[in-house]
Design an enzyme around this catalytic site. Structure first.
Site, PDB file in Angstrom:
ATOM      1  N   LYS A  52       0.428   6.738 -76.637  1.00 55.28           N
ATOM      2  CA  LYS A  52      -0.167   5.705 -75.859  1.00 55.28           C
ATOM      3  C   LYS A  52       0.996   4.694 -75.440  1.00 55.28           C
ATOM      4  CE  LYS A  52      -2.419   2.535 -78.473  1.00 55.28           C
ATOM      5  NZ  LYS A  52      -1.358   1.281 -78.587  1.00 55.28           N
ATOM      6  N   LYS A  56       7.153  -4.956 -77.129  1.00 51.77           N
ATOM      7  CA  LYS A  56       6.554  -4.083 -78.005  1.00 51.77           C
ATOM      8  C   LYS A  56       6.918  -2.680 -77.310  1.00 51.77           C
ATOM      9  CE  LYS A  56       5.017  -1.482 -81.371  1.00 51.77           C
ATOM     10  NZ  LYS A  56       3.712  -1.747 -81.911  1.00 51.77           N
ATOM     11  N   SER A  85      -1.321  -3.165 -79.916  1.00 58.80           N
ATOM     12  CA  SER A  85      -0.261  -2.979 -79.017  1.00 58.80           C
ATOM     13  C   SER A  85      -1.078  -2.155 -77.927  1.00 58.80           C
ATOM     14  CB  SER A  85       0.782  -1.668 -79.580  1.00 58.80           C
ATOM     15  OG  SER A  85       1.218  -2.125 -80.673  1.00 58.80           O
TER      16      SER A  85
END
Length: 294
Positions: free
Chosen positions: A238, A170, A95
């Site tokens: 993150k 995502k 990711s």
């Protein structure tokens, strides 16, 4: 088909275990020999480097934690590009941000390699049962090749567009998940304070508008302080920061996401970054530090 796996952490290890369980030929490389050994015990072959893992592989799966690590694993000394044959497919299940993905994907194309970004949702539990949700970015031809590999680990695979589109999707997924995790933790704390039987709430709300997979799985875990690790709080930081970065470039207001990111950042600063989302309860109970879990 021979596959290579670069990165055998919580998610990479779960993906590798699933591939071994279905009889897939798998070579694995990770800087942590214990993580590699865990997959070797399941039938995988250990590789001394990413280049060695990629040599002769039809596809290389990446499960890493940042653009910098992905770049080093693919283009660094003894990286994937040093061992992979022309035409080898790279499936990046990390990711990372969409812009970095586009930049990285442009490099292997020049070397004759193919790139598909395939971030995931569902975590290690869904990987173990082959029921991950995957959002893919890449050309139609490369995505079709990736589907042949990913069908072993996913039950929902969607081609979202060109390279980077999977990573952008995502980020949207993580906004929804991050807010839901925090909302369910907050609701659990309220239920406990009000003396409500928390264990009855998921059933009471099942099928209603407040229902969700996170409610059904995590409210019981929050109530039980079940902190088994299936994800990481600092990884959510993150991802939410990645979403906020896109929001800044598009002038999109995201006040709830910003607040959610700060809660996760506070817990990370308190030493809980490596803990599962279940440890969000510590924000409401202030019982830091939490007990060590296996």
């Amino acid at each position: 088909m021979t596959l290579a796996l670069i990165g055998a952490g919580a998610m990479g290890g779960a993906i590798g275990a699933r591939l071994c369980a279905v009889g897939q030929s798998l070579r694995v490389f990770d800087l942590d020999p214990e993580k590699v050994a865990a997959l070797v015990a399941l039938g995988a072959e250990a590789a001394p480097s990413a280049a060695a893992a990629a040599r002769g592989a039809d596809a290389v799966i990446l499960s890493l934690n940042s653009p910098r690590i992905v770049e080093a694993a693919v283009f660094g000394p003894q990286g994937v590009a040093a061992g992979a044959a022309p035409g080898t497919l790279i499936i990046d299940m990390s990711s990372i941000d969409p812009a970095a993905t586009r930049d990285l994907a442009a490099r292997p194309e020049a070397a004759g390699l193919a790139w598909v970004d395939s971030p995931l949702s569902g975590g290690a539990p869904k990987a173990a049962t082959g029921e991950l949700t995957l959002m893919l970015g890449g050309t139609a031809a490369n995505v079709a090749r990736a589907r042949e590999v990913l069908t072993h680990v996913a039950s929902n695979i969607t081609h979202m567009g060109p390279v980077g589109a999977g990573q952008a999707t995502k980020l949207i997924n993580q906004v929804l998940c991050g807010l839901n995790f925090l909302a369910v933790a907050e609701a659990t704390a309220l239920a406990e304070a009000a003396g409500i039987a928390v264990d009855r709430i998921p059933q009471a709300l099942r099928g209603g508008r407040a229902d969700s997979a996170i409610l059904q799985e995590y409210m019981p875990r929050y109530a039980a302080r079940d902190y088994r690790r299936t994800g990481r709080i600092d990884n959510m930081v993150k991802d939410l920061d990645g979403a906020l970065a896109v929001a800044r470039t598009t002038a999109t207001p995201m006040p709830l996401t910003a607040a959610c990111a700060e809660v996760h950042r506070m817990l990370t600063r308190a030493g809980l970054g490596a803990e599962d989302q279940a440890a969000l309860m510590e924000y409401f109970t202030a019982t830091l530090p939490i007990p060590e879990v296996s």
